[in-house]
Each structure stands twice: as structure tokens, then as C-alpha cells.
Design an enzyme around this catalytic site. Structure first.
Site, PDB file in Angstrom:
ATOM      1  N   ASP A  16       0.872  -1.176   0.000  1.00 20.01           N
ATOM      2  CA  ASP A  16       0.000   0.000   0.000  1.00 20.01           C
ATOM      3  C   ASP A  16       0.909   1.226   0.000  1.00 20.01           C
ATOM      4  O   ASP A  16       2.120   1.114   0.218  1.00 20.01           O
ATOM      5  CB  ASP A  16      -0.888  -0.015   1.265  1.00 20.01           C
ATOM      6  CG  ASP A  16      -1.752   1.235   1.383  1.00 20.01           C
ATOM      7  OD1 ASP A  16      -2.395   1.621   0.386  1.00 20.01           O
ATOM      8  OD2 ASP A  16      -1.789   1.845   2.465  1.00 20.01           O
ATOM      9  N   TYR A  48      -0.557   8.475  -1.880  1.00 18.05           N
ATOM     10  CA  TYR A  48      -0.705   8.247  -3.314  1.00 18.05           C
ATOM     11  C   TYR A  48      -1.901   9.029  -3.876  1.00 18.05           C
ATOM     12  O   TYR A  48      -1.898   9.438  -5.021  1.00 18.05           O
ATOM     13  CB  TYR A  48      -0.955   6.753  -3.591  1.00 18.05           C
ATOM     14  CG  TYR A  48       0.245   5.846  -3.564  1.00 18.05           C
ATOM     15  CD1 TYR A  48       1.533   6.306  -3.280  1.00 18.05           C
ATOM     16  CD2 TYR A  48       0.083   4.489  -3.847  1.00 18.05           C
ATOM     17  CE1 TYR A  48       2.610   5.427  -3.254  1.00 18.05           C
ATOM     18  CE2 TYR A  48       1.148   3.613  -3.844  1.00 18.05           C
ATOM     19  CZ  TYR A  48       2.413   4.074  -3.541  1.00 18.05           C
ATOM     20  OH  TYR A  48       3.472   3.195  -3.537  1.00 18.05           O
ATOM     21  N   GLY A  49      -2.924   9.172  -3.051  1.00 18.72           N
ATOM     22  CA  GLY A  49      -4.182   9.749  -3.539  1.00 18.72           C
ATOM     23  C   GLY A  49      -4.065  11.197  -3.956  1.00 18.72           C
ATOM     24  O   GLY A  49      -4.943  11.724  -4.636  1.00 18.72           O
ATOM     25  N   CYS A  79      -4.450  -1.285  -1.973  1.00 18.02           N
ATOM     26  CA  CYS A  79      -4.610   0.170  -2.084  1.00 18.02           C
ATOM     27  C   CYS A  79      -5.547   0.449  -3.247  1.00 18.02           C
ATOM     28  O   CYS A  79      -5.260   0.036  -4.385  1.00 18.02           O
ATOM     29  CB  CYS A  79      -3.233   0.780  -2.334  1.00 18.02           C
ATOM     30  SG  CYS A  79      -3.265   2.556  -2.617  1.00 18.02           S
ATOM     31  N   ASN A  80      -6.639   1.110  -2.975  1.00 20.28           N
ATOM     32  CA  ASN A  80      -7.598   1.451  -4.037  1.00 20.28           C
ATOM     33  C   ASN A  80      -6.962   2.372  -5.080  1.00 20.28           C
ATOM     34  O   ASN A  80      -7.175   2.220  -6.280  1.00 20.28           O
ATOM     35  CB  ASN A  80      -8.813   2.162  -3.438  1.00 20.28           C
ATOM     36  CG  ASN A  80      -9.605   1.262  -2.510  1.00 20.28           C
ATOM     37  OD1 ASN A  80     -10.599   0.670  -2.913  1.00 20.28           O
ATOM     38  ND2 ASN A  80      -9.174   1.144  -1.267  1.00 20.28           N
ATOM     39  N   THR A  81      -6.182   3.339  -4.599  1.00 15.49           N
ATOM     40  CA  THR A  81      -5.582   4.328  -5.493  1.00 15.49           C
ATOM     41  C   THR A  81      -4.567   3.670  -6.425  1.00 15.49           C
ATOM     42  O   THR A  81      -4.551   3.945  -7.634  1.00 15.49           O
ATOM     43  CB  THR A  81      -4.882   5.432  -4.656  1.00 15.49           C
ATOM     44  OG1 THR A  81      -5.767   5.838  -3.608  1.00 15.49           O
ATOM     45  CG2 THR A  81      -4.516   6.611  -5.508  1.00 15.49           C
ATOM     46  N   CYS A 190     -10.891   3.464   0.770  1.00 16.36           N
ATOM     47  CA  CYS A 190      -9.437   3.625   0.936  1.00 16.36           C
ATOM     48  C   CYS A 190      -9.052   2.712   2.088  1.00 16.36           C
ATOM     49  O   CYS A 190      -9.744   2.696   3.120  1.00 16.36           O
ATOM     50  CB  CYS A 190      -9.097   5.075   1.261  1.00 16.36           C
ATOM     51  SG  CYS A 190      -7.404   5.341   1.844  1.00 16.36           S
ATOM     52  N   THR A 191      -7.973   1.957   1.923  1.00 21.18           N
ATOM     53  CA  THR A 191      -7.643   0.953   2.934  1.00 21.18           C
ATOM     54  C   THR A 191      -7.161   1.565   4.258  1.00 21.18           C
ATOM     55  O   THR A 191      -7.055   0.871   5.268  1.00 21.18           O
ATOM     56  CB  THR A 191      -6.592  -0.035   2.397  1.00 21.18           C
ATOM     57  OG1 THR A 191      -5.459   0.712   1.917  1.00 21.18           O
ATOM     58  CG2 THR A 191      -7.164  -0.868   1.275  1.00 21.18           C
TER      59      THR A 191
HETATM   60  N1  DGL Z   1      -4.640   3.384   1.148  1.00 23.19           N
HETATM   61  C1  DGL Z   1      -4.774   3.974  -0.129  1.00 23.19           C
HETATM   62  C2  DGL Z   1      -6.076   3.590  -0.816  1.00 23.19           C
HETATM   63  O1  DGL Z   1      -6.639   2.554  -0.518  1.00 23.19           O
HETATM   64  C3  DGL Z   1      -4.450   5.399  -0.390  1.00 23.19           C
HETATM   65  C4  DGL Z   1      -3.986   6.335   0.624  1.00 23.19           C
HETATM   66  C5  DGL Z   1      -3.100   7.404   0.031  1.00 23.19           C
HETATM   67  O2  DGL Z   1      -3.609   8.434  -0.454  1.00 23.19           O
HETATM   68  O3  DGL Z   1      -1.897   7.180   0.031  1.00 23.19           O
HETATM   69  O4  DGL Z   1      -6.546   4.284  -1.673  1.00 23.19           O
END
Ligand code: DGL
Length: 276
Positions: A16, A48-49, A79-81, A190-191
Site C-alpha cells: 500500500d 498516493y491519492g 490500495c484502491n488508489t 481507501c484501505t
Molecule cells: N490506502 C490507499 C487507498 O486505498 C491510499 C492512501 C493514500 O492516499 O496514500 O486508496
């Protein structure tokens, strides 16, 4: 003489942008207690987002390369992003990589909602992605989706203390917007957010249902492990990564990872810094 078969101990790589994917790692561990778990928190490059797709894609490939070099037989993009920005590129580089991605739980939300109004809390990167547009088209075309880009929330959780005022303030702001819109179901897209589910529930009220897909991702991982076991592609436990001890790396602050693991994970973990 009887022989006892050793439990299959697949080596599973998980990553992630940071600490969030530990919510998925925890669920995988519950379903697959014999797996050798390898986890990278890319906290040195989070969130990441709030980065561009190319950046997230490059980071995801660097980490996937690392995890496959460690002998991962399966990869979970927790990680969704990163799934939205990079799953296609990672699958192209590792066509036999047995890759599981994570997407906001619109499908379960569609079965849970009573008034048809569903809030989606996720990063900017996820909500603006083509992958999310297609997901919404496939599973939520009949729903009234209310999208809430939760700017700053993952970054606040990355500091490691989920009950800190900065975190609770971010949660309160994002939830107020959804509460005013009368959603009865909220997707944790988001995780990182399962770690603040208690704050989100308190803000939204007891009648609002929260959708967390961690266990669904673990079930998908379990089914790929079953296919791997059936294929005969088995590895013995490796001296560097003994089964039962998860190996976690961070590109960020090791002490923050240590504190978070001590609070949220109840299985043994070896922790290391990673320069990548
Ligand atoms: N945990 C990440 C997700 O599931 C993103 C968090 C981030 O912005 O880094 O999207």
C-alpha cells in the site's frame, strides 16, 4: 508409519502507499494463518491519492518488483488508489503474477442501502479514475452516489495515531458533508479508513452502514491460493521468511510502523526499513 502433511505456506506480497493496507493484511492473516506474508508500506511516498497517476504507477512497479524478488507467489495491491492507477501496468509486467486488487465496495453497498443514497469516501486519485467510473457504471448505475474525496485523511492517519485531533477533525469534516446529504451507507474506499471506522461511525450515527472490503479481498486471495496449491507451484518455507512471522518493510519511518503494528496486528512481525 503415518506422515503429517505440512500446511501449504504460500508467499504473499502485499503493498500500500503506507499503513492502510495493514487492514487488508490483517484479514488475509485471519483467513490464511499459514501464509508467509510480505508487506511493503510505501510511507516515504504517501499519500498516493494526492499524486499523479504516473507517479503512483512507477512506485507500484518498483514495489511489485521488490516483492516478486522476495519470492512472492501472489501479489495483493492493498490500495484502491494504486489499483486504479497501476493494476493494469503491474499485470502487464507480471502476466502470471496472480494479482489481487482492491476497489471501493459499491457492489455490497448496493445490497445494503435502503434509501439508495450511498456515500463513497476515497482518495481523489480513486474517485477521478476511469476504473472507478466503470465500477460505478457496472454496480451503482441505479444508486444515488455521493462522492467524498477525503483530502488529507490518509496523510493524517500516516502519522500513526488514529485518535489524534488532526485525524478526528478530518473525519468530522468529510463525514459532515455526507451526513448532510442523507446517505444511509458509506463505502470505505481507501484501505486507511478501516482504522478510523470507529470515528466515522460515531460521526455518521449508528444507523449508517459502513462497507469495508478487507475480508472480501482476503477471500479472493484465499481462492487464488487454492488455485496455486492445486497447480503444484509450492514453495517450502524460506529461511529468510519463516511462515508464521510476517515480514514488513517501510520506505518511511520505522518507529511509526512499529507503533502501528503493535496496536493493530496480533501476530508476530519482523520489521525493516526499505530504500526503494
Ligand atoms: N490506502 C490507499 C487507498 O486505498 C491510499 C492512501 C493514500 O492516499 O496514500 O486508496
Amino acid at each position: 508409519m503415518t506422515t503429517t502433511a505440512l500446511p501449504f505456506s504460500p508467499r504473499i506480497g502485499v503493498f500500500d502507499s503506507g499503513l492502510g493496507g495493514l487492514s487488508v493484511l490483517r484479514s488475509i492473516r485471519q483467513r490464511l494463518p499459514h501464509a508467509q506474508l510480505l508487506y511493503v508500506a510505501d510511507s516515504g511516498h504517501a499519500p498516493y491519492g494526492e499524486r499523479g497517476d504516473a507517479y503512483v504507477c512507477d512506485r507500484s512497479l518498483v514495489i511489485a518488483d521488490f516483492l516478486y524478488r522476495q519470492g512472492a507467489q501472489l501479489l495483493v495491491i492493498a490500495c484502491n488508489t494504486a489499483t486504479a492507477a497501476a493494476a493494469t501496468a503491474v499485470r502487464a509486467r507480471y502476466p502470471d503474477g496472480r494479482i489481487v486488487g482492491v476497489e471501493p465496495g459499491l457492489k455490497p453497498a448496493a445490497t445494503l442501502t435502503r434509501n439508495g443514497r450511498v456515500g463513497v469516501m476515497a482518495t481523489n486519485g480513486t474517485l477521478r479514475s476511469e476504473r472507478f467510473r466503470l465500477l460505478a457504471q457496472a454496480h451503482a448505475a441505479h444508486l444515488d452516489l455521493r462522492l467524498q474525496p477525503c483530502t488529507g485523511l490518509a496523510a493524517a492517519i500516516e502519522a500513526g495515531e488514529v485518535d489524534a485531533l488532526t485525524v478526528r477533525e478530518r473525519v468530522a469534516t468529510h463525514c459532515a458533508a455526507l451526513r448532510e446529504q442523507g446517505v444511509d451507507t458509506v463505502v470505505l474506499g481507501c484501505t486507511h479508513y478501516p482504522f478510523v471506522a470507529h470515528h466515522i461511525q460515531a460521526e455518521m450515527g449508528p444507523d449508517v452502514r459502513l462497507v469495508d472490503t478487507s475480508d472480501a479481498v482476503a477471500r479472493r486471495t484465499e481462492s487464488l491460493v487454492a488455485a496455486l496449491a492445486a497447480s503444484g507451484d509450492k514453495l517450502p518455507a524460506h529461511a529468510d521468511h519463516p511462515a508464521q512471522v510476517a515480514h514488513l518493510w517501510t520506505t518511511g519511518d520505522l518507529v511509526t510502523l512499529q507503533g502501528f503494528v503493535a496496536r493493530w496486528l496480533d501476530f508476530p512481525c519482523a520489521l525493516d526499513a526499505l530504500k526503494a
